[in-house]
Write a protein that holds these residues in place. Structure first.
Motif, PDB file in Angstrom:
ATOM      1  N   ILE A   1       0.830  -1.201   0.000  1.00  0.00           N
ATOM      2  CA  ILE A   1       0.000   0.000   0.000  1.00  0.00           C
ATOM      3  C   ILE A   1       0.865   1.253   0.000  1.00  0.00           C
ATOM      4  CG2 ILE A   1      -1.629   1.348   1.369  1.00  0.00           C
ATOM      5  CD1 ILE A   1      -2.834  -1.299   2.322  1.00  0.00           C
ATOM      6  N   ILE A   2       1.860   1.285   0.888  1.00  0.00           N
ATOM      7  CA  ILE A   2       2.736   2.449   0.967  1.00  0.00           C
ATOM      8  C   ILE A   2       3.589   2.570  -0.291  1.00  0.00           C
ATOM      9  CG2 ILE A   2       4.724   3.386   2.194  1.00  0.00           C
ATOM     10  CD1 ILE A   2       3.475   2.550   4.770  1.00  0.00           C
ATOM     11  N   MET A   3       4.001   1.446  -0.848  1.00  0.00           N
ATOM     12  CA  MET A   3       4.786   1.479  -2.080  1.00  0.00           C
ATOM     13  C   MET A   3       3.983   2.129  -3.212  1.00  0.00           C
ATOM     14  SD  MET A   3       6.592  -1.673  -4.117  1.00  0.00           S
ATOM     15  CE  MET A   3       7.514  -2.186  -2.665  1.00  0.00           C
ATOM     16  N   GLY A   4       2.727   1.731  -3.352  1.00  0.00           N
ATOM     17  CA  GLY A   4       1.894   2.304  -4.407  1.00  0.00           C
ATOM     18  C   GLY A   4       1.615   3.777  -4.182  1.00  0.00           C
ATOM     19  N   THR A   5       1.326   4.160  -2.946  1.00  0.00           N
ATOM     20  CA  THR A   5       1.049   5.566  -2.642  1.00  0.00           C
ATOM     21  C   THR A   5       2.282   6.432  -2.893  1.00  0.00           C
ATOM     22  OG1 THR A   5      -0.495   4.837  -0.935  1.00  0.00           O
ATOM     23  CG2 THR A   5       0.213   7.133  -0.881  1.00  0.00           C
TER      24      THR A   5
ATOM     25  N   SER B   1      12.409   7.730   5.727  1.00  0.00           N
ATOM     26  CA  SER B   1      11.497   6.691   5.239  1.00  0.00           C
ATOM     27  C   SER B   1      11.824   5.333   5.849  1.00  0.00           C
ATOM     28  CB  SER B   1      11.565   6.616   3.708  1.00  0.00           C
ATOM     29  OG  SER B   1      11.128   7.827   3.122  1.00  0.00           O
ATOM     30  N   ILE B   2      13.100   5.025   5.986  1.00  0.00           N
ATOM     31  CA  ILE B   2      13.492   3.751   6.603  1.00  0.00           C
ATOM     32  C   ILE B   2      13.043   3.700   8.063  1.00  0.00           C
ATOM     33  CG2 ILE B   2      15.456   2.364   7.354  1.00  0.00           C
ATOM     34  CD1 ILE B   2      16.899   3.095   4.838  1.00  0.00           C
ATOM     35  N   ILE B   3      13.206   4.811   8.775  1.00  0.00           N
ATOM     36  CA  ILE B   3      12.842   4.853  10.194  1.00  0.00           C
ATOM     37  C   ILE B   3      11.353   4.605  10.382  1.00  0.00           C
ATOM     38  CG2 ILE B   3      12.731   6.320  12.235  1.00  0.00           C
ATOM     39  CD1 ILE B   3      15.251   7.731  11.185  1.00  0.00           C
ATOM     40  N   ILE B   4      10.512   5.301   9.587  1.00  0.00           N
ATOM     41  CA  ILE B   4       9.069   5.131   9.776  1.00  0.00           C
ATOM     42  C   ILE B   4       8.624   3.743   9.316  1.00  0.00           C
ATOM     43  CG2 ILE B   4       8.609   7.591   9.607  1.00  0.00           C
ATOM     44  CD1 ILE B   4       7.721   7.229   6.773  1.00  0.00           C
ATOM     45  N   GLY B   5       9.345   3.144   8.356  1.00  0.00           N
ATOM     46  CA  GLY B   5       9.031   1.774   7.955  1.00  0.00           C
ATOM     47  C   GLY B   5       9.299   0.791   9.081  1.00  0.00           C
TER      48      GLY B   5
ATOM     49  N   GLN C   1       3.685   9.734   3.130  1.00  0.00           N
ATOM     50  CA  GLN C   1       4.533   9.354   1.999  1.00  0.00           C
ATOM     51  C   GLN C   1       4.037   9.967   0.688  1.00  0.00           C
ATOM     52  OE1 GLN C   1       7.143   8.450   3.892  1.00  0.00           O
ATOM     53  NE2 GLN C   1       7.634   7.128   2.156  1.00  0.00           N
ATOM     54  N   PHE C   2       2.731  10.113   0.548  1.00  0.00           N
ATOM     55  CA  PHE C   2       2.198  10.735  -0.664  1.00  0.00           C
ATOM     56  C   PHE C   2       2.658  12.187  -0.774  1.00  0.00           C
ATOM     57  CE2 PHE C   2      -1.231  13.186  -2.727  1.00  0.00           C
ATOM     58  CZ  PHE C   2      -1.182  12.610  -3.992  1.00  0.00           C
ATOM     59  N   PHE C   3       2.545  12.944   0.316  1.00  0.00           N
ATOM     60  CA  PHE C   3       2.947  14.353   0.282  1.00  0.00           C
ATOM     61  C   PHE C   3       4.460  14.497   0.134  1.00  0.00           C
ATOM     62  CE2 PHE C   3      -1.050  15.103   2.960  1.00  0.00           C
ATOM     63  CZ  PHE C   3      -1.805  15.351   1.825  1.00  0.00           C
TER      64      PHE C   3
ATOM     65  N   GLY D   1      13.235   8.315  -8.076  1.00  0.00           N
ATOM     66  CA  GLY D   1      11.878   7.995  -7.642  1.00  0.00           C
ATOM     67  C   GLY D   1      11.773   6.595  -7.079  1.00  0.00           C
ATOM     68  N   LEU D   2      12.434   5.639  -7.707  1.00  0.00           N
ATOM     69  CA  LEU D   2      12.385   4.258  -7.228  1.00  0.00           C
ATOM     70  C   LEU D   2      13.041   4.109  -5.861  1.00  0.00           C
ATOM     71  CD1 LEU D   2      13.137   2.228 -10.499  1.00  0.00           C
ATOM     72  CD2 LEU D   2      10.960   2.406  -9.271  1.00  0.00           C
ATOM     73  N   LEU D   3      14.129   4.833  -5.634  1.00  0.00           N
ATOM     74  CA  LEU D   3      14.772   4.777  -4.323  1.00  0.00           C
ATOM     75  C   LEU D   3      13.815   5.235  -3.228  1.00  0.00           C
ATOM     76  CD1 LEU D   3      18.387   6.091  -5.033  1.00  0.00           C
ATOM     77  CD2 LEU D   3      17.738   3.795  -4.307  1.00  0.00           C
ATOM     78  N   PHE D   4      13.082   6.295  -3.505  1.00  0.00           N
ATOM     79  CA  PHE D   4      12.113   6.773  -2.525  1.00  0.00           C
ATOM     80  C   PHE D   4      10.993   5.754  -2.311  1.00  0.00           C
ATOM     81  CE2 PHE D   4       7.960   8.937  -1.972  1.00  0.00           C
ATOM     82  CZ  PHE D   4       8.143   9.391  -0.681  1.00  0.00           C
ATOM     83  N   ILE D   5      10.537   5.119  -3.380  1.00  0.00           N
ATOM     84  CA  ILE D   5       9.418   4.183  -3.299  1.00  0.00           C
ATOM     85  C   ILE D   5       9.748   2.971  -2.443  1.00  0.00           C
ATOM     86  CG2 ILE D   5       8.021   2.588  -4.681  1.00  0.00           C
ATOM     87  CD1 ILE D   5       8.169   4.669  -6.942  1.00  0.00           C
ATOM     88  N   ILE D   6      10.973   2.465  -2.557  1.00  0.00           N
ATOM     89  CA  ILE D   6      11.303   1.199  -1.897  1.00  0.00           C
ATOM     90  C   ILE D   6      11.816   1.358  -0.470  1.00  0.00           C
ATOM     91  CG2 ILE D   6      11.809   0.124  -4.118  1.00  0.00           C
ATOM     92  CD1 ILE D   6      14.789   0.362  -3.452  1.00  0.00           C
ATOM     93  N   MET D   7      12.173   2.564  -0.050  1.00  0.00           N
ATOM     94  CA  MET D   7      12.822   2.715   1.247  1.00  0.00           C
ATOM     95  C   MET D   7      11.886   2.395   2.419  1.00  0.00           C
ATOM     96  SD  MET D   7      15.946   3.136   1.314  1.00  0.00           S
ATOM     97  CE  MET D   7      17.062   3.066  -0.083  1.00  0.00           C
ATOM     98  N   THR D   8      10.676   2.917   2.394  1.00  0.00           N
ATOM     99  CA  THR D   8       9.751   2.605   3.485  1.00  0.00           C
ATOM    100  C   THR D   8       9.381   1.117   3.516  1.00  0.00           C
ATOM    101  OG1 THR D   8       8.869   4.854   3.462  1.00  0.00           O
ATOM    102  CG2 THR D   8       7.533   3.168   4.533  1.00  0.00           C
ATOM    103  N   PRO D   9       9.072   0.475   2.369  1.00  0.00           N
ATOM    104  CA  PRO D   9       8.870  -0.977   2.403  1.00  0.00           C
ATOM    105  C   PRO D   9      10.067  -1.747   2.931  1.00  0.00           C
ATOM    106  CG  PRO D   9       7.967  -0.087   0.384  1.00  0.00           C
ATOM    107  CD  PRO D   9       8.684   1.039   1.063  1.00  0.00           C
TER     108      PRO D   9
END
Length: 401
Positions: free
Chosen positions: A93-97, A260-264, A286-288, A312-320
């Protein structure tokens, strides 16, 4: 008194004396027993106090936002009723958002043709300044307070309580280090530009200036300059600003990736009672942040898709990735070490974002931007309005995440 009465009194006197003596002995025994009990209770109380002071805290009483107290364990515990499938689902979900947030500004920007002053230009400008507000509020509302709170935890070592401002100290250190990194990067670019200019002068592609202004313009600012009457009217200052924007964008992504890593990890290790609320807050968060980063990636003016897509991909994958780490270490995580690590990383990230927000996003883009200063008042009002809205939304999200 007759003889019989006297004899009776004499007969009863020893009995009364024995009774009085017996009662006195009984009271003494009871007093001694009570003294022993009180001494035992006192010794046990002293022992408990000694043990509590000597042993590290196993649990800390913490009051929540509503004034209700609950215990926070300082020892690793096995989570019961851990919903693993929900955590895995939240990862996607977070990855898609995040993907929607970061790639939407990039795609809008790259649709041709691009017209200055058109609807798309106003949309991207709104996204850029909205993102500036998001980044500033993320540092002030989400990162720095979290870092300061972590250093106040009773679960970390006593040495970390000897100084009251470790969070601010790490924030300060990261901002100073960033200034040195940025200075070194710009100095390297200046050196490369000067070598290129010298080579162009030797080849005759750029004439040697006959004289300069009172404050000479460096060669690195001349390689796209216009020469009139021996003066160099340089367009290189714009290129220098662009180099600063590029470096600022890379630094901005570094701070966002750390956060992003911390909140993940937090979501992966959160208890079942609050994980749903945290997930909803992080989806908007994450969307904002994606909009903020995507708008700044556009400022790189990359001709190809490779660099924007990679960032963009680096940002997308960090929280997951952070969620996956949290899932893996949830039962073996040492709470004290985890709290300390999160406090340090949050404070460092706050320093990165604060430095970038005020130096690159606000100072260069607004105060030192001639184009912005000369823009109509309603465009300035439009930009500031969206910047404040972005900050306000992230401040509201600070209630839950």
């Amino acid at each position: 008194m007759d003889h019989t009465s006297a004899h009776s009194a004499a007969t009863l006197s020893p009995t009364r004396e024995a009774t009085v003596a017996y009662n006195h002995d009984d009271d003494a025994i009871k007093a001694k027993e009570e003294e022993k009990v009180l001494k035992h209770v006192h010794d046990a109380h002293v022992h408990d106090i000694f043990v509590q002071e000597a042993a590290p805290p196993a649990a800390v009483e913490v009051a929540d936002d509503h004034g209700h107290s609950h215990e926070t364990s300082c020892e690793a515990q096995v989570m019961e009723n851990y919903n693993l499938s929900f955590r895995i689902g939240s990862l996607f979900i977070i990855m898609g958002t995040s993907a929607i947030g970061v790639f939407a500004p990039i795609l809008i920007y790259r649709i041709s043709p691009y017209k200055e002053g058109g609807l798309r230009d106003w949309t991207l400008t709104a996204g850029k300044f909205f993102g500036t507000g998001v980044i500033i509020a993320t540092a002030f509302i989400h990162m720095l307070p979290e870092g300061l709170e972590k250093f106040d935890s009773e679960c970390i070592g006593e040495g970390w309580h000897s100084y009251h401002a470790f969070g601010g100290l790490f924030c300060l250190i990261s901002s100073f280090l960033l200034q040195l990194v940025e200075l070194a990067a710009l100095s390297k670019l200046d050196s490369l530009a000067q070598k290129n200019d010298d080579a162009m002068v030797e080849k005759g592609l750029v004439p040697m200036p006959t004289h300069t202004h009172k404050h000479p313009v460096p060669y690195e600012h001349c390689h796209h300059g216009i020469h009139e009457e021996g003066h160099v009217h340089s367009a290189g200052f714009l290129e220098s600003d662009q180099s600063m924007r590029n470096i600022g964008t890379f630094i901005l992504e570094l701070g966002i990736l750390m956060h992003s890593i911390i909140i993940g990890i937090t979501l992966g290790t959160e208890d079942e009672e609050s994980v749903m609320t945290l997930l909803i807050a992080l989806v908007f968060h994450q969307f904002f942040e994606g909009i903020a980063l995507g708008s700044r990636i556009n400022d790189l003016h990359c001709k190809c898709w490779k660099k924007p897509v990679l960032m963009g991909l680096l940002f997308i994958i960090m929280t997951p990735i952070g969620i996956a780490i949290g899932i893996g270490i949830r039962n073996t995580l040492n709470p004290g070490s985890s709290i300390l690590a999160q406090g340090i990383l949050d404070s460092l990230s706050a320093g990165i974002l604060l430095y970038n927000a005020y130096v690159s996003l606000m100072s260069i883009e607004i105060n030192h931007n001639v184009g912005f200063r000369k823009s109509p008042w309603f465009r300035k009002l439009f930009c500031f309005l969206f910047m404040y809205c972005g900050a306000a939304l992230m401040a509201v999200l600070g209630t839950w995440a």
